[in-house]
Scaffold this motif. Sequence first.
Motif, PDB file in Angstrom:
ATOM      1  N   TYR A   1       0.835  -1.203   0.000  1.00 22.32           N
ATOM      2  CA  TYR A   1       0.000   0.000   0.000  1.00 22.32           C
ATOM      3  C   TYR A   1       0.867   1.250   0.000  1.00 22.32           C
ATOM      4  O   TYR A   1       1.225   1.791   1.040  1.00 22.32           O
ATOM      5  CB  TYR A   1      -0.945  -0.025   1.205  1.00 22.32           C
ATOM      6  CG  TYR A   1      -2.061  -1.022   1.040  1.00 22.32           C
ATOM      7  CD1 TYR A   1      -3.318  -0.610   0.625  1.00 22.32           C
ATOM      8  CD2 TYR A   1      -1.844  -2.381   1.260  1.00 22.32           C
ATOM      9  CE1 TYR A   1      -4.342  -1.526   0.438  1.00 22.32           C
ATOM     10  CE2 TYR A   1      -2.853  -3.305   1.077  1.00 22.32           C
ATOM     11  CZ  TYR A   1      -4.104  -2.870   0.664  1.00 22.32           C
ATOM     12  OH  TYR A   1      -5.114  -3.790   0.481  1.00 22.32           O
ATOM     13  N   THR A   2       1.179   1.715  -1.191  1.00 23.82           N
ATOM     14  CA  THR A   2       1.950   2.944  -1.322  1.00 23.82           C
ATOM     15  C   THR A   2       1.059   4.154  -1.049  1.00 23.82           C
ATOM     16  O   THR A   2      -0.110   4.183  -1.417  1.00 23.82           O
ATOM     17  CB  THR A   2       2.522   3.056  -2.740  1.00 23.82           C
ATOM     18  OG1 THR A   2       1.458   2.862  -3.684  1.00 23.82           O
ATOM     19  CG2 THR A   2       3.587   2.002  -2.974  1.00 23.82           C
ATOM     20  N   VAL A   3       1.647   5.145  -0.397  1.00 27.63           N
ATOM     21  CA  VAL A   3       0.924   6.371  -0.056  1.00 27.63           C
ATOM     22  C   VAL A   3       1.570   7.530  -0.800  1.00 27.63           C
ATOM     23  O   VAL A   3       2.798   7.640  -0.849  1.00 27.63           O
ATOM     24  CB  VAL A   3       0.981   6.640   1.460  1.00 27.63           C
ATOM     25  CG1 VAL A   3       0.168   7.885   1.820  1.00 27.63           C
ATOM     26  CG2 VAL A   3       0.469   5.435   2.242  1.00 27.63           C
ATOM     27  N   GLY A   4       0.742   8.397  -1.389  1.00 32.05           N
ATOM     28  CA  GLY A   4       1.324   9.543  -2.087  1.00 32.05           C
ATOM     29  C   GLY A   4       0.304  10.290  -2.920  1.00 32.05           C
ATOM     30  O   GLY A   4      -0.902  10.256  -2.632  1.00 32.05           O
ATOM     31  N   ASP A   5       0.789  10.941  -3.947  1.00 32.23           N
ATOM     32  CA  ASP A   5      -0.038  11.767  -4.822  1.00 32.23           C
ATOM     33  C   ASP A   5      -1.165  10.915  -5.421  1.00 32.23           C
ATOM     34  O   ASP A   5      -0.913   9.961  -6.153  1.00 32.23           O
ATOM     35  CB  ASP A   5       0.835  12.342  -5.937  1.00 32.23           C
ATOM     36  CG  ASP A   5       0.066  13.245  -6.893  1.00 32.23           C
ATOM     37  OD1 ASP A   5      -1.170  13.380  -6.741  1.00 32.23           O
ATOM     38  OD2 ASP A   5       0.710  13.810  -7.797  1.00 32.23           O
ATOM     39  N   PRO A   6      -2.425  11.247  -5.142  1.00 34.51           N
ATOM     40  CA  PRO A   6      -3.522  10.404  -5.636  1.00 34.51           C
ATOM     41  C   PRO A   6      -3.664  10.422  -7.148  1.00 34.51           C
ATOM     42  O   PRO A   6      -4.317   9.537  -7.712  1.00 34.51           O
ATOM     43  CB  PRO A   6      -4.755  11.014  -4.953  1.00 34.51           C
ATOM     44  CG  PRO A   6      -4.382  12.430  -4.664  1.00 34.51           C
ATOM     45  CD  PRO A   6      -2.915  12.387  -4.350  1.00 34.51           C
ATOM     46  N   ALA A   7      -3.071  11.406  -7.827  1.00 37.61           N
ATOM     47  CA  ALA A   7      -3.117  11.452  -9.283  1.00 37.61           C
ATOM     48  C   ALA A   7      -2.150  10.450  -9.921  1.00 37.61           C
ATOM     49  O   ALA A   7      -2.241  10.169 -11.120  1.00 37.61           O
ATOM     50  CB  ALA A   7      -2.806  12.856  -9.780  1.00 37.61           C
ATOM     51  N   ASP A   8      -1.216   9.899  -9.127  1.00 41.27           N
ATOM     52  CA  ASP A   8      -0.253   8.897  -9.594  1.00 41.27           C
ATOM     53  C   ASP A   8      -0.945   7.535  -9.576  1.00 41.27           C
ATOM     54  O   ASP A   8      -1.357   7.050  -8.524  1.00 41.27           O
ATOM     55  CB  ASP A   8       0.970   8.904  -8.670  1.00 41.27           C
ATOM     56  CG  ASP A   8       2.049   7.931  -9.115  1.00 41.27           C
ATOM     57  OD1 ASP A   8       1.754   7.009  -9.920  1.00 41.27           O
ATOM     58  OD2 ASP A   8       3.187   8.068  -8.644  1.00 41.27           O
ATOM     59  N   GLU A   9      -1.091   6.920 -10.732  1.00 45.22           N
ATOM     60  CA  GLU A   9      -1.857   5.676 -10.825  1.00 45.22           C
ATOM     61  C   GLU A   9      -1.198   4.504 -10.102  1.00 45.22           C
ATOM     62  O   GLU A   9      -1.825   3.468  -9.899  1.00 45.22           O
ATOM     63  CB  GLU A   9      -2.120   5.332 -12.287  1.00 45.22           C
ATOM     64  CG  GLU A   9      -3.031   6.354 -12.966  1.00 45.22           C
ATOM     65  CD  GLU A   9      -3.442   5.937 -14.373  1.00 45.22           C
ATOM     66  OE1 GLU A   9      -3.049   4.829 -14.800  1.00 45.22           O
ATOM     67  OE2 GLU A   9      -4.159   6.707 -15.024  1.00 45.22           O
TER      68      GLU A   9
END
Length: 477
Positions: free
Chosen positions: A312-320
């Motif tokens: 579960y990577t967390v980060g920029d939600p625009a990054d698919e």
Amino acid sequence: MNTDKALSFPSPAHWIDGRAVPFDGPLIEVVNPATGDVVAAVPDGTAADVDRAVEAASAAFPGWAATDPAERAAVVRRVGAGLKERGGEIAAAMTAEMGAARSLTDTLAIALPPMAVDSLADVAESFAWTEEIANSLIVREPVGVVAAIVPWNFPIQQIVTKVVPALLAGNSVVLKPAELAPLAARIFAEVTSDAGLPAGVFNVVHGTGQVVGEALAAHPRVDMVSFTGSTRAGRRVSAVASETVKRVALELGGKSANIILPDADLKAAVTGGLAVAWANNGQVCGAYSRMLVPAALHDEVVALLREAAAEYTVGDPADESVRLGPLASEAQRQRVTAYIERGIADGATLVLGGPGRPEGLTGGAYVRPTIFADVDPRSAIAQEEIFGPVLAVIPYTDDDHAVEIANGTIYGLTGAVFGEEEHALAIARRMRTGQVDINGARFNPFAPFGGYKQSGNGREYGRQGLEEFLETKAIQR
């Protein structure tokens, strides 16, 4: 205001009587929780705006109610096609306004809404609108003007699951979107107009729950309120609506239990359970936020959770490639963080995560996905709805103990059981909850969804979801 073309949203307006109604009063800013940027604004509506929308809905109701159900279904199917065509816009809006990861919005904004629309139209087309019982003709008729009040966590899907069955039943609707995530409502309104829905049958009034929500719940010409949101807010809607004895359907909070039985496939149970617990950054009323495990298997389950959580990577939600974005607002981030701190203070074992933002993220409404083990089932993190990516692992001794823990909250919305099928079915029957999935069973849009106890009292989807918006008349002859 962000002028990026991908985030270009219409000027602030309500949607009343089939058209956008410009608003020159105070505005509510729509903030991207990943960046803190203001991406749009909507009206901070008033009771007078509610009056205008209800008047339009009341005037449009008789004509729409008299429309043949087959024609209503045809209009609704065109709405579904329009939502499919504009799914990319809706997905971008969800990411911009409430931080939903694009890996999720491809399903929630593009695939699921048209599927839900078509399934509801299927139900309406096969529905028994009249029936003969002895010398009585039983007629199912629309309730009238419906106020639909929706939350921010699933903006377009919650609009679909309320507005579409209400329209199929022959009602007119006034929608109040959530202030945090209001942008899909305008797209939906435009789609209904393009689909040929008569003016006034669907209306949108933006604003706060304290003003617009209260005005709708209290309005004497609103015949029904369908509300999804917190249990606290649901109690208030019920209290206000009771003054005019209008119908109220509530889909409220949850603290759902995922019971893993000793005969379960542990890896499948853990990975499947974590996926639902952390779906949409844990901002799901039906999230499996409690994982109940046999005491003898507790440590093995925790080890499997560590392994599964690494995906579960967390980060920029625009990054698919990202699976978890920010929470919907800074206020929500602070709320979830307070619960994580409470879990530590109450003595639960912190497996991973904890307070603060994830490494490398210094801004935005991000929290660290968190797992607690050895959780006391009476503690706050096991009893209260957190609405974030926080999982409580609770050991149990036997079947009776597992059921006791599962049923031991004020909620009863969803749940899950993993194990040998007949064993799991027997446990599922004992759970005081409106929906239970066995061994990761797939979503069924024809099955009713709703809760027991303080999780609510209405149903969405399927035949029962249509019936929520209908009155029953008996004509003797």
